[in-house]
Design a protein around this motif. Structure first.
Motif, PDB file in Angstrom:
ATOM      1  N   SER A  55      24.176 -32.367 -58.267  1.00  0.00           N
ATOM      2  CA  SER A  55      23.254 -31.274 -58.564  1.00  0.00           C
ATOM      3  C   SER A  55      21.813 -31.679 -58.279  1.00  0.00           C
ATOM      4  O   SER A  55      21.393 -32.796 -58.567  1.00  0.00           O
ATOM      5  N   ILE A  56      21.063 -30.742 -57.689  1.00  0.00           N
ATOM      6  CA  ILE A  56      19.622 -30.901 -57.487  1.00  0.00           C
ATOM      7  C   ILE A  56      18.954 -29.823 -58.324  1.00  0.00           C
ATOM      8  O   ILE A  56      19.267 -28.634 -58.195  1.00  0.00           O
ATOM      9  N   ILE A  57      18.036 -30.200 -59.175  1.00  0.00           N
ATOM     10  CA  ILE A  57      17.474 -29.274 -60.162  1.00  0.00           C
ATOM     11  C   ILE A  57      16.058 -28.853 -59.783  1.00  0.00           C
ATOM     12  O   ILE A  57      15.467 -29.375 -58.840  1.00  0.00           O
ATOM     13  N   GLN A 140      23.180 -47.577 -63.249  1.00  0.00           N
ATOM     14  CA  GLN A 140      23.913 -47.875 -64.478  1.00  0.00           C
ATOM     15  C   GLN A 140      23.057 -47.621 -65.717  1.00  0.00           C
ATOM     16  O   GLN A 140      23.584 -47.413 -66.802  1.00  0.00           O
ATOM     17  N   SER A 141      21.749 -47.619 -65.521  1.00  0.00           N
ATOM     18  CA  SER A 141      20.842 -47.413 -66.653  1.00  0.00           C
ATOM     19  C   SER A 141      20.230 -46.019 -66.681  1.00  0.00           C
ATOM     20  O   SER A 141      19.788 -45.560 -67.735  1.00  0.00           O
ATOM     21  N   PHE A 142      20.203 -45.354 -65.514  1.00  0.00           N
ATOM     22  CA  PHE A 142      19.542 -44.052 -65.418  1.00  0.00           C
ATOM     23  C   PHE A 142      20.458 -43.038 -64.745  1.00  0.00           C
ATOM     24  O   PHE A 142      21.390 -43.401 -64.024  1.00  0.00           O
ATOM     25  N   THR A 143      20.157 -41.767 -65.006  1.00  0.00           N
ATOM     26  CA  THR A 143      20.887 -40.675 -64.363  1.00  0.00           C
ATOM     27  C   THR A 143      19.981 -40.004 -63.348  1.00  0.00           C
ATOM     28  O   THR A 143      18.856 -39.607 -63.672  1.00  0.00           O
ATOM     29  N   ALA A 144      20.453 -39.875 -62.112  1.00  0.00           N
ATOM     30  CA  ALA A 144      19.654 -39.264 -61.047  1.00  0.00           C
ATOM     31  C   ALA A 144      19.652 -37.751 -61.190  1.00  0.00           C
ATOM     32  O   ALA A 144      20.706 -37.111 -61.152  1.00  0.00           O
ATOM     33  N   LEU A 145      18.460 -37.174 -61.382  1.00  0.00           N
ATOM     34  CA  LEU A 145      18.287 -35.725 -61.446  1.00  0.00           C
ATOM     35  C   LEU A 145      17.117 -35.335 -60.540  1.00  0.00           C
ATOM     36  O   LEU A 145      16.029 -34.980 -61.001  1.00  0.00           O
ATOM     37  N   PRO A 146      17.309 -35.418 -59.230  1.00  0.00           N
ATOM     38  CA  PRO A 146      16.211 -35.126 -58.305  1.00  0.00           C
ATOM     39  C   PRO A 146      15.826 -33.652 -58.335  1.00  0.00           C
ATOM     40  O   PRO A 146      16.699 -32.780 -58.438  1.00  0.00           O
ATOM     41  N   THR A 147      14.534 -33.380 -58.253  1.00  0.00           N
ATOM     42  CA  THR A 147      14.056 -31.994 -58.201  1.00  0.00           C
ATOM     43  C   THR A 147      13.936 -31.570 -56.750  1.00  0.00           C
ATOM     44  O   THR A 147      13.528 -32.360 -55.888  1.00  0.00           O
TER      45      THR A 147
END
Length: 243
Positions: A55-57, A140-147
């Motif tokens: 998903s790209i937000i 492993q430490s972060f969740t990718a939520l690219p805008t």
């Protein structure tokens, strides 16, 4: 002095008007298909995202609309490239000799071709490798939520950067044709060119060494190709001293 510059200013204004009209027409045509173009632009990012999290937000109310504008302008710029190169040539042509003015068609064709080659290299080589590395780093430490807005700006910047960088052989050809550079000139400045190439790659690419090398390597090869081009067009002739 102003009177001497006036014809050049008038010619520059004419070229800018034609380029602007071409960009507007290309922009309007691209805007009609902006969703399809955006799908093509976002494909490398979606392929690099973890499975099931493609998903790209967007985080701002007007972001989808302004993203559509960015997509349309970028696409319009690509479609208008032949006219842009043609107008660049039209502006510099008055200062050339008659035998040099005939190169307008090669300039437009090869200028567009090498720019698109740079874009293709970025899209099919640099982006898949670079995005996989950047998104995978710290996953492993972060969740990718690219805008989507930030991504389109990032995508456009890199595509234009790679496209301009791939113009090196074309620029070399015409500089050699004008007698401004020779193969010896490029060979003598090779070590300085390598430093400049890596600095340019560091500016135009994300802040990681992999992306920098992905741009610097083809630029180095293109510089080597430029030396061959200069040797064919304007080879260095050693001056013989009279004994």
């Amino acid at each position: 002095m102003f009177e001497d510059l006036k014809p050049h200013i008038i010619e520059l204004r004419k070229c800018l008007i034609i380029i602007t009209i071409a960009l507007i027409i290309s922009f309007l045509c691209s805007f009609y298909f902006w969703e399809e173009i955006l799908g093509w632009m976002s494909a490398p990012l979606e392929s690099a995202l973890p499975k099931g999290k493609e998903s790209i937000i967007f985080t701002q109310i007007g972001e989808p609309f302004f993203t559509a504008m960015k997509v349309s302008f970028f696409s319009g710029f690509i479609f208008a490239l032949p006219i842009i190169f043609w107008q660049i040539w039209s502006f510099v042509a008055p200062g050339l000799y008659e035998n040099e003015k005939k190169f307008v068609l090669p300039f437009v064709i090869f200028g567009t071709f090498f720019f698109l080659c740079g874009c293709a290299f970025a899209y099919y080589v640099a982006f898949p490798v670079g995005f996989s590395y950047l998104i995978g780093f710290g996953s492993q430490s972060f969740t990718a939520l690219p805008t989507i807005g930030a991504y389109v700006s990032f995508f456009s910047k890199l595509m234009v950067g790679f496209g301009i960088s791939f113009e090196l052989p074309v620029i070399t050809f015409f500089l050699a044709k004008l007698g401004l550079v020779s193969d010896k000139t490029l060979k003598d400045y090779f070590k300085y060119a390598i430093v400049f190439i890596f600095i340019l790659a560091a500016i135009l690419t994300p802040p990681d060494i992999l992306s920098q090398f992905l741009m610097a390597l083809p630029l180095t090869l293109l510089y080597g190709l430029s030396i061959l081009v200069a040797k064919m067009v304007n080879p260095y002739k050693e001056e013989k001293l009279d004994e």
